[in-house]
Design an enzyme around this catalytic site. Structure first.
Site, PDB file in Angstrom:
ATOM      1  N   HIS A  21       0.868  -0.996  -0.032  1.00 26.35           N
ATOM      2  CA  HIS A  21       0.006   0.166  -0.002  1.00 26.35           C
ATOM      3  C   HIS A  21       1.084   1.190   0.005  1.00 26.35           C
ATOM      4  O   HIS A  21       2.166   1.169   0.116  1.00 26.35           O
ATOM      5  CB  HIS A  21      -1.009  -0.107   1.253  1.00 26.35           C
ATOM      6  CG  HIS A  21      -0.472  -0.290   2.405  1.00 26.35           C
ATOM      7  ND1 HIS A  21       0.491   0.837   3.035  1.00 26.35           N
ATOM      8  CD2 HIS A  21      -0.480  -1.060   3.514  1.00 26.35           C
ATOM      9  CE1 HIS A  21       0.971   0.494   4.370  1.00 26.35           C
ATOM     10  NE2 HIS A  21       0.290  -0.834   4.732  1.00 26.35           N
ATOM     11  N   HIS A  24       4.018   1.629   2.178  1.00 27.38           N
ATOM     12  CA  HIS A  24       5.446   0.876   1.802  1.00 27.38           C
ATOM     13  C   HIS A  24       5.908   1.829   0.831  1.00 27.38           C
ATOM     14  O   HIS A  24       7.165   1.975   0.807  1.00 27.38           O
ATOM     15  CB  HIS A  24       5.111  -0.376   1.120  1.00 27.38           C
ATOM     16  CG  HIS A  24       4.318  -1.407   1.831  1.00 27.38           C
ATOM     17  ND1 HIS A  24       2.956  -1.689   1.877  1.00 27.38           N
ATOM     18  CD2 HIS A  24       4.664  -2.017   3.224  1.00 27.38           C
ATOM     19  CE1 HIS A  24       2.530  -2.564   2.690  1.00 27.38           C
ATOM     20  NE2 HIS A  24       3.504  -2.755   3.476  1.00 27.38           N
ATOM     21  N   CYS A 130       3.219 -12.763  18.889  1.00 26.90           N
ATOM     22  CA  CYS A 130       2.426 -12.201  17.633  1.00 26.90           C
ATOM     23  C   CYS A 130       2.667 -12.708  16.206  1.00 26.90           C
ATOM     24  O   CYS A 130       3.979 -12.621  16.058  1.00 26.90           O
ATOM     25  CB  CYS A 130       2.392 -10.597  17.822  1.00 26.90           C
ATOM     26  SG  CYS A 130       1.406  -9.870  16.558  1.00 26.90           S
ATOM     27  N   CYS A 133       3.498  -9.828  13.814  1.00 27.41           N
ATOM     28  CA  CYS A 133       4.892  -9.025  14.154  1.00 27.41           C
ATOM     29  C   CYS A 133       5.848 -10.056  14.206  1.00 27.41           C
ATOM     30  O   CYS A 133       7.202  -9.389  13.982  1.00 27.41           O
ATOM     31  CB  CYS A 133       4.615  -8.326  15.588  1.00 27.41           C
ATOM     32  SG  CYS A 133       3.787  -6.985  15.664  1.00 27.41           S
ATOM     33  N   CYS A 155      -2.302  -8.321  20.393  1.00 28.06           N
ATOM     34  CA  CYS A 155      -1.306  -7.453  20.129  1.00 28.06           C
ATOM     35  C   CYS A 155      -1.846  -5.877  19.983  1.00 28.06           C
ATOM     36  O   CYS A 155      -2.780  -5.712  19.322  1.00 28.06           O
ATOM     37  CB  CYS A 155      -0.700  -7.840  18.702  1.00 28.06           C
ATOM     38  SG  CYS A 155       0.879  -6.564  18.270  1.00 28.06           S
ATOM     39  N   HIS A 158      -1.642  -5.185  16.050  1.00 28.47           N
ATOM     40  CA  HIS A 158      -2.456  -5.841  15.174  1.00 28.47           C
ATOM     41  C   HIS A 158      -3.827  -5.924  15.631  1.00 28.47           C
ATOM     42  O   HIS A 158      -4.802  -6.307  14.868  1.00 28.47           O
ATOM     43  CB  HIS A 158      -1.840  -7.089  14.603  1.00 28.47           C
ATOM     44  CG  HIS A 158      -0.458  -7.008  13.862  1.00 28.47           C
ATOM     45  ND1 HIS A 158       0.577  -7.016  14.264  1.00 28.47           N
ATOM     46  CD2 HIS A 158      -0.541  -7.097  12.429  1.00 28.47           C
ATOM     47  CE1 HIS A 158       1.505  -6.771  13.490  1.00 28.47           C
ATOM     48  NE2 HIS A 158       0.912  -6.941  12.164  1.00 28.47           N
ATOM     49  N   LYS A 305      -3.430   4.280  11.686  1.00 27.85           N
ATOM     50  CA  LYS A 305      -2.180   4.020  10.665  1.00 27.85           C
ATOM     51  C   LYS A 305      -2.945   2.938   9.521  1.00 27.85           C
ATOM     52  O   LYS A 305      -3.583   2.391   9.671  1.00 27.85           O
ATOM     53  CB  LYS A 305      -1.184   2.824  11.470  1.00 27.85           C
ATOM     54  CG  LYS A 305      -0.068   2.585  10.660  1.00 27.85           C
ATOM     55  CD  LYS A 305       0.793   1.385  11.409  1.00 27.85           C
ATOM     56  CE  LYS A 305       1.909   0.897  10.461  1.00 27.85           C
ATOM     57  NZ  LYS A 305       2.464  -0.288  11.149  1.00 27.85           N
ATOM     58  N   LYS A 308      -3.980  -2.813   5.905  1.00 33.15           N
ATOM     59  CA  LYS A 308      -4.530  -3.758   5.016  1.00 33.15           C
ATOM     60  C   LYS A 308      -5.809  -4.502   5.698  1.00 33.15           C
ATOM     61  O   LYS A 308      -6.992  -4.477   5.281  1.00 33.15           O
ATOM     62  CB  LYS A 308      -4.069  -4.817   4.207  1.00 33.15           C
ATOM     63  CG  LYS A 308      -3.142  -4.339   2.853  1.00 33.15           C
ATOM     64  CD  LYS A 308      -3.902  -4.174   1.708  1.00 33.15           C
ATOM     65  CE  LYS A 308      -3.309  -3.442   0.655  1.00 33.15           C
ATOM     66  NZ  LYS A 308      -3.829  -3.107  -0.562  1.00 33.15           N
TER      67      LYS A 308
END
Length: 526
Positions: A21, A24, A130, A133, A155, A158, A305, A308
């Protein structure tokens, strides 16, 4: 002029378990702009990016999709991650995949050295893991789940449940390096940037470091531990080594010796891996630590943040298909202070495209070249006596070029662009004040008209050089239209630190037609 130093810059290597996305792409563009600047300065420059393809997360995703992990990685690399670099026009020098033999073999070489030197031992470990992660989590990094995960620990990053794992693993004696790391942060205040990131890292290390579990035995997708093939290397320990395996560690030392140490550009969520674990690993191996670790902020969408999993991810092509790669690159480097969080909005992107790129820069270039064609038959006129106004423009160009280079030296790409854009603004004001169209009405003003238009075209020459690392397609078109390619050579060969020296575009250079650098969006979509 070249400083004679190498400039080796890296992005993180991204997990291939999903499509990229704009978060990145933001990291890729920032590293690419810095690399292009140093490359054009004549520095020995190398930019590395790539993909992280080992670990439990990728194994599970591949299994869920009915393919092997390698097939899953191959498909995503070729259909998503390599095409991303073309979409945003990144000119990387290398692309490392952690499944390549050159990487896996060097990882084993590095690990064996640490084992032989007593920095690795076997032990039992139990903790909350996790998968997202690929990391064991401390209690402070967990929160109570809500909704479907109510009653479970999740987490904090996430928002998904962690797993309680108990394994016999190999451990890296990271606790041995706490004092050396703190000394590093004190002696080299710019090692971790920005300042907020440095403070966070120092606070973390001062609380004490635990030894790091660096192997897994519950699955086999990863680099085999060289002395015990029932274990694979912990994915982060494996992945961090890409920065040295890609330039020949343990294989061809000449390139490694030439380029290392690197500047690492990473998201702040993976800062600790790069600013704590990674330098400790290098210290244990007797290698130099990185030159700098820069933790940039997050791209936020709707205050969160980009993710996806939370459906806030935006594919880069959603922007580039309409606005083009140059506008993508410019917007994210200009609108967000590098190192801080920044909110993306379509409205801001569209407004900056129109006001700054189309009207500010693009229209400036079109107006100046049109007047050279109209009033001097397409030939750049020679300047005569410079007035105070002309000399003021020369000073703006020189000051902006120097300030931009200094900003790049501190990785402040947004500041560099702000300095460069003063040339755009001042040239637009200069043309408005000098009124070359009015000067052209009286032959007695011919010399003054020539000076004004030479000043404007020379200013465009400097802009093309300085903006080439950020908007390479538009500046290359401008360079050709200025006739500079014929008179001075390729744009990429122009020394960027010399861009502010006045008078480089020769008089009598013939200009060429210039298509709109940033056309109206309606026209682009027609």
């Amino acid at each position: 002029m070249s400083s004679g130093d190498s400039f080796y810059i890296t992005t993180p290597i991204f997990y291939v378990n999903d499509a990229p996305h704009i978060g990145h792409a933001y990291t890729e563009v920032a590293a690419d702009v810095l690399a292009r600047w140093h490359r054009q300065a004549g520095d020995d420059t190398w930019m590395l990016t790539g993909t992280d393809e080992h670990g439990e997360k990728i194994l599970r995703t591949a299994t869920a999709n009915g393919v092997s992990p390698k097939q899953w990685a191959d498909t995503l690399v070729e259909t998503s991650w390599r095409p991303l670099l073309e979409t945003i026009n990144v000119a990387n020098d290398d692309f490392i995949r952690t499944t390549e033999p050159r990487h896996e073999e060097a990882v084993q070489t590095f690990l064996q050295k640490l084992y032989d030197d007593g920095f690795i031992y076997a032990g039992e470990y139990e903790g909350y893991y996790c998968v997202g992660c690929e990391e064991y989590k401390q209690p402070s990094e967990l929160v109570d789940g809500t909704g479907a995960y109510e009653g479970q620990l999740v987490c904090a990053i996430h928002s998904k449940p962690v797993e309680l794992l108990q394994e016999r693993n190999y451990f890296f004696r990271m606790s041995d390096f706490a004092e050396r790391l703190l000394a590093l942060y004190e002696e080299r205040p710019d090692f971790v940037q920005p300042e907020s990131a440095r403070n966070e890292v120092m606070q973390f290390v001062r609380q004490g470091l635990s030894d790091l579990s660096i192997s897994r035995s519950s699955f086999d997708w990863g680099v085999k531990v060289p002395w015990d093939d029932t274990h694979v290397v912990y994915v982060w320990f494996d992945a961090l080594l890409n920065y040295i395996t890609a330039i020949g560690y343990g294989q061809g030392e000449a390139k490694f010796e030439r380029l290392w140490p690197a500047v690492h550009i990473v998201g702040k969520d993976i800062l600790r891996f790069h600013a704590v674990i990674w330098p400790a690993m290098l210290m244990a191996a007797g290698l130099e630590v990185p030159q700098r670790v820069f933790g940039h902020g997050w791209l936020l969408v709707g205050g969160e943040k980009m993710s996806k999993s939370k459906l806030t991810g935006i594919a880069p092509t959603e922007i580039t298909d309409t606005f083009g790669s140059d506008a993508f690159r410019y917007y994210f480097m200009r609108a967000i202070a590098f190192g801080q969080d920044g909110s993306f909005s379509w409205e801001d992107l569209s407004a900056r495209y129109q006001s700054e790129l189309a009207n500010g820069f693009g229209n400036l270039a079109s107006r100046v070249l049109a007047m050279v064609s109209r009033y001097f038959d397409g030939v750049v006129p020679a300047a005569s006596d410079y007035s105070d106004d002309d000399r003021a423009i020369q000073k703006v160009v020189a000051d902006a070029a120097a300030a931009a280079d200094a900003a790049i030296g501190t990785l402040a790409v947004h500041d560099a662009l702000a300095h460069i854009w003063t040339i755009v603004d001042e040239l637009n004001g200069y043309i408005t004040d000098q009124e070359p169209w009015a000067l052209a009405k009286d032959p007695a003003n011919r010399d003054r008209l020539a000076t004004v238009l030479y000043t404007a075209t020379e200013g465009l020459r400097a802009l093309a050089v300085l903006l080439a690392p950020v908007i390479p397609i538009a500046t290359d078109k401008l360079w050709t239209a200025l006739g500079a390619a014929d008179a001075l050579g390729d744009l990429a060969s122009q020394p960027i630190r010399d861009a502010g020296r006045w008078g480089q575009l020769p008089a009598e250079t013939r200009v060429h037609p210039l298509e709109a650098l940033f056309p109206r969006i309606e026209a682009a979509n027609a």
